[in-house]
Design an enzyme around this catalytic site. Structure first.
Site, mmCIF file in Angstrom:
data_model
loop_
_atom_site.group_PDB
_atom_site.id
_atom_site.type_symbol
_atom_site.label_atom_id
_atom_site.label_comp_id
_atom_site.label_asym_id
_atom_site.label_seq_id
_atom_site.Cartn_x
_atom_site.Cartn_y
_atom_site.Cartn_z
ATOM 1 N N GLU A 3 -6.430 -5.066 8.564
ATOM 2 C CA GLU A 3 -5.448 -3.992 8.733
ATOM 3 C C GLU A 3 -4.997 -3.959 10.187
ATOM 4 O OE1 GLU A 3 -8.054 -0.547 7.853
ATOM 5 O OE2 GLU A 3 -6.721 -0.231 6.149
ATOM 6 N N ASN B 172 -4.593 4.828 -1.997
ATOM 7 C CA ASN B 172 -5.772 5.457 -1.391
ATOM 8 C C ASN B 172 -6.294 6.578 -2.286
ATOM 9 O OD1 ASN B 172 -5.871 4.192 1.430
ATOM 10 N ND2 ASN B 172 -3.736 4.800 1.222
ATOM 11 N N ASP C 169 -12.084 0.802 2.415
ATOM 12 C CA ASP C 169 -11.037 0.942 3.437
ATOM 13 C C ASP C 169 -11.640 1.313 4.794
ATOM 14 O OD1 ASP C 169 -8.426 0.952 4.292
ATOM 15 O OD2 ASP C 169 -7.851 2.820 3.305
ATOM 16 N N GLU D 207 -8.222 2.203 -2.974
ATOM 17 C CA GLU D 207 -8.884 2.127 -1.666
ATOM 18 C C GLU D 207 -9.669 3.400 -1.393
ATOM 19 O OE1 GLU D 207 -6.182 1.199 1.500
ATOM 20 O OE2 GLU D 207 -5.431 -0.588 0.490
ATOM 21 N N GLU E 203 0.838 -1.206 0.000
ATOM 22 C CA GLU E 203 0.000 0.000 0.000
ATOM 23 C C GLU E 203 0.871 1.253 0.000
ATOM 24 O OE1 GLU E 203 -2.997 0.247 3.083
ATOM 25 O OE2 GLU E 203 -3.543 2.296 2.537
HETATM 26 O O1 G Z 1 -6.749 4.584 6.405
HETATM 27 P P1 G Z 1 -5.654 3.642 6.019
HETATM 28 O O2 G Z 1 -5.955 2.228 6.385
HETATM 29 O O3 G Z 1 -5.235 3.778 4.554
HETATM 30 O O4 G Z 1 -4.425 4.086 6.943
HETATM 31 C C1 G Z 1 -3.126 3.663 6.728
HETATM 32 C C2 G Z 1 -2.275 4.244 7.851
HETATM 33 O O5 G Z 1 -2.201 3.292 8.920
HETATM 34 C C3 G Z 1 -0.851 4.525 7.416
HETATM 35 O O6 G Z 1 -0.502 5.858 7.587
HETATM 36 C C4 G Z 1 0.021 3.580 8.244
HETATM 37 O O7 G Z 1 1.180 4.189 8.733
HETATM 38 C C5 G Z 1 -0.881 3.157 9.392
HETATM 39 N N1 G Z 1 -0.645 1.737 9.755
HETATM 40 C C6 G Z 1 -0.291 0.726 8.931
HETATM 41 N N2 G Z 1 -0.180 -0.450 9.616
HETATM 42 C C7 G Z 1 -0.475 -0.165 10.919
HETATM 43 C C8 G Z 1 -0.503 -0.948 12.128
HETATM 44 O O8 G Z 1 -0.270 -2.161 12.155
HETATM 45 N N3 G Z 1 -0.867 -0.286 13.265
HETATM 46 C C9 G Z 1 -1.148 1.043 13.275
HETATM 47 N N4 G Z 1 -1.463 1.608 14.452
HETATM 48 N N5 G Z 1 -1.096 1.810 12.182
HETATM 49 C C10 G Z 1 -0.775 1.224 10.999
HETATM 50 MN MN MN Z 2 -5.707 2.393 3.048
#
Ligand code: G
Ligand code: MN
Length: 235
Positions: free
Chosen positions: A189, A70, A132, A102, A12
């Site tokens: 996620e 995104n 998303d 997304e 991503e």
């Molecule tokens: O809304 P979206 O799902 O696209 O958001 C992605 C954001 O979530 C990114 O900025 C990324 O840094 C953060 N992210 C990715 N993986 C994780 C995780 O395992 N835990 C947390 N807290 N944040 C994450």
């Molecule tokens: Mn996303």
């Protein structure tokens, strides 16, 4: 994003702002403001150009990874968006189905009517469409069924810590069931540790993403990470 056998399926694209005083800023600090100021199309397009260019170079190197990008619900009002994205992707010799777009559930549901036409045309071209942050946006079943999404990404609020949180687990489980019935791939996620991994595996998510797999990293670093991942993890 990893499949259950830990093979690398997709990456991503995550926006970051290297701010001169405040350091490296995550999307939370600037996306909503960019939307308010109507700067989001420009920001998104700049990300698309950088990411698709980079992805085209990785594909030429032989990877068959997919790329998730995104897209703001605000951009879905632009009628020529499907053609614009399609020509950028084609110019970089990338098949449309290697790109997953997304769209955040909560923002989509606010202007669903105007977005449906653009979404349907993107899907007809064979772009992947992912909903998303699922679980935060109150979509009705009828709405979900009317949009041609082929992937559902369960918000990390219902993933990280779900093993010890019955309410979160209930939402995670129902999201998986719903996605199955609507014939969508389910992504978890925010898988941050082994216990999250075990939980999402037990409920039957198809793909996993989160800090437990990898922290966000710059493209050149990801290139090295990607090269060694499959060797390290697949016997
Ligand atoms: O809304 P979206 O799902 O696209 O958001 C992605 C954001 O979530 C990114 O900025 C990324 O840094 C953060 N992210 C990715 N993986 C994780 C995780 O395992 N835990 C947390 N807290 N944040 C994450
Ligand atoms: Mn996303």
């Amino acid at each position: 994003m990893l499949s259950r056998d830990k093979s690398l399926v997709a990456a991503e694209v995550l926006a970051r702002w290297q701010h001169p005083e405040r350091g490296l800023l995550a999307p939370f600090h600037f996306i909503a403001r960019a939307e308010e100021l109507s700067l989001i199309d420009e920001l998104t397009w700049s990300l698309f150009e950088q990411a698709i260019g980079q992805f085209g170079r990785w594909r030429t190197m032989g990877t068959n990874l997919s790329m998730s990008i995104n897209l703001s619900a605000d951009s879905l009002g632009t009628v020529d968006l499907p053609e614009k994205i399609a020509s950028l992707v084609a110019a970089n010799h990338i098949p449309y189905d290697a790109i997953r777009l997304e769209i955040t559930e909560s923002r989509l549901m606010k202007n669903l009517k105007t977005s449906l036409d653009v979404l349907a045309r993107l899907r007809l071209k064979n772009f992947g469409l992912s909903i998303d942050d699922f679980g935060t946006g109150y979509s009705s079943l009828a709405q979900l069924n009317s949009i041609p999404f082929n992937e559902l990404k369960v918000d990390r609020a219902f993933v990280h810590g779900a093993a010890a949180d019955p309410a979160a687990r209930a939402i995670l489980e129902s999201s998986v069931m719903l996605a199955r019935k609507l014939d969508m791939t389910v992504v978890a996620e925010g898988v941050e540790d082994q216990s999250d991994w075990d939980q999402v595996e037990a409920v039957g998510c198809d793909l996993v993403q989160g800090y437990h797999v990898a922290r966000p990293m710059p493209a050149d670093q990801f290139e090295l990470w990607m090269e060694t991942w499959n060797e390290r993890n697949i016997a």
